[in-house]
Design an enzyme around this catalytic site. Structure first.
Site, PDB file in Angstrom:
ATOM      1  N   SER A 172     -13.714 -53.360 -35.945  1.00 48.24           N
ATOM      2  CA  SER A 172     -13.979 -54.706 -36.030  1.00 48.24           C
ATOM      3  C   SER A 172     -13.757 -54.976 -34.138  1.00 48.24           C
ATOM      4  O   SER A 172     -13.122 -54.212 -33.634  1.00 48.24           O
ATOM      5  CB  SER A 172     -13.035 -55.784 -36.906  1.00 48.24           C
ATOM      6  OG  SER A 172     -12.926 -56.973 -36.399  1.00 48.24           O
TER       7      SER A 172
ATOM      8  N   TYR B 185      -4.732 -57.682 -40.465  1.00 46.89           N
ATOM      9  CA  TYR B 185      -6.048 -57.390 -40.288  1.00 46.89           C
ATOM     10  C   TYR B 185      -6.408 -56.659 -38.858  1.00 46.89           C
ATOM     11  O   TYR B 185      -6.930 -55.514 -38.811  1.00 46.89           O
ATOM     12  CB  TYR B 185      -6.813 -58.539 -40.702  1.00 46.89           C
ATOM     13  CG  TYR B 185      -8.298 -58.151 -40.690  1.00 46.89           C
ATOM     14  CD1 TYR B 185      -8.896 -57.205 -41.787  1.00 46.89           C
ATOM     15  CD2 TYR B 185      -9.325 -58.348 -39.467  1.00 46.89           C
ATOM     16  CE1 TYR B 185     -10.339 -57.141 -41.649  1.00 46.89           C
ATOM     17  CE2 TYR B 185     -10.512 -58.054 -39.370  1.00 46.89           C
ATOM     18  CZ  TYR B 185     -11.005 -57.324 -40.437  1.00 46.89           C
ATOM     19  OH  TYR B 185     -12.365 -56.977 -40.551  1.00 46.89           O
TER      20      TYR B 185
END
Length: 250
Positions: free
Chosen positions: A142, A155
Site C-alpha cells: 500500500s 495496517y
C-alpha cells in the site's frame, strides 16, 4: 531471440490468489481467467457465486488460522495439478482507530493476515517454484507503507512489513528464477474504504491529495499485476510499484 508474442502470455499459467472473492483480488481473478490462466482462490468470503461463474477453484479458509495454511496451500496445489506459476497475496484487513485505542489482539489479527499468512504462503510457493526454476510472487502492499497512515497504525505497519518482506524474499529467491514484487495501491474504491467513501467531506479531502483528482478503481491495478505475472517482468524483482494516481510523487 525473444518471442515478444509470449511476453504477456498467461494461458495455462497456474495461479493462487488470496482474497480473490472481492475487491482488487476479484478483479485479478477475472482478468487472469480471461487471459487463460488456471486459478485457485483462497478466501474467507461467502461470495462464491461471483467465483463459480468464472469456473475457478475456491477454498474457503481463514488465513488468520496460520497453523492451517500448509493444509490450504496443499489443497490449492492439488487443484492446480501440483504446479504453481504465480502466487498473488492480496488478502488483507484494516481496522481504523487511534493508536492508543487499538487492542493488541486486533494488532495480532491484522499481522496474522496481512503479514504472517503472506510469509508462510510465499515460503511454501517458493519451494514448489524452485523445482521448475521459475515463478512469480506478487504482494499487495500500500502507499501507506511509504507515507504512513492516520488512525490505521497496525495496517500501515503491516504494509511496511510486506514491502520489506518483498525485498528480502527477492534477495533470497531471485537466483532461482523467482521474482518477488509488490504493488502499492493508492486510494481505491473498495469495501475496505467504505467508511471514507460514505463521508462526502473526507472523500473530497482524499481526492484533493490525488494529482489525478479521482479515486482509483480496482481494475486500475490489474495491468500492473499482469505485467508482474508474465515473462515481461523476468528481470524485475524486489520492487514496489505504486498505482496511486500520483500520490507518492507529490
Amino acid at each position: 531471440m525473444t518471442d515478444f508474442t509470449e511476453l504477456f502470455n498467461l494461458k495455462g499459467k497456474k495461479i493462487i490468489v488470496t482474497g480473490g472473492a472481492q475487491g482488487i483480488g476479484h478483479e485479478f481473478v477475472k482478468a487472469f481467467k480471461q487471459a487463460g490462466a488456471e486459478i485457485v482462490v483462497l478466501d474467507i468470503s461467502d461470495k462464491v457465486a461471483s467465483l463459480s461463474s468464472l469456473n475457478v477453484g475456491y477454498i474457503k479458509c481463514d488465513l488468520m488460522e496460520v497453523e492451517k495454511i500448509k493444509l490450504y496451500f496443499k489443497q490449492a496445489l492439488e487443484l492446480l495439478d501440483g504446479k504453481l506459476d504465480v502466487l498473488i497475496n492480496c488478502a488483507g484487513i484494516i481496522k481504523r482507530s487511534p493508536a492508543v485505542d487499538v487492542p493488541l489482539d486486533t494488532w495480532q489479527k491484522i499481522f496474522n493476515l496481512n503479514v504472517l499468512s503472506l510469509f508462510e504462503l510465499s515460503r511454501l510457493a517458493a519451494v514448489e517454484m524452485k523445482k521448475f526454476g521459475q515463478g512469480k510472487i506478487i504482494n499487495l502492499s500500500s502507499i501507506v507503507s511509504i507515507v504512513g497512515a492516520y488512525n490505521s497504525s497496525p495496517y500501515s505497519a503491516s504494509k511496511g512489513a510486506v514491502l520489506q518482506l518483498t525485498k528480502s524474499l527477492s534477495n533470497e529467491w531471485a537466483q532461482y528464477g523467482i521474482q518477488v514484487n509488490a504493488i502499492a495501491p493508492g486510494y481505491i474504491l473498495t469495501d475496505m474504504n467504505s467508511d471514507i467513501l460514505q463521508d462526502s467531506v473526507r472523500k473530497k479531502e482524499f481526492e484533493d491529495r490525488i494529482p489525478s483528482k479521482k479515486w482509483g478503481d480496482p481494475q486500475d491495478i490489474v495491468g500492473t499485476a499482469m505485467f508482474l505475472a508474465t515473462k515481461a517482468s523476468d528481470y524485475v524483482t524486489g520492487i514496489l510499484i505504486p498505482v496511486d494516481g500520483g500520490v507518492l510523487s507529490r
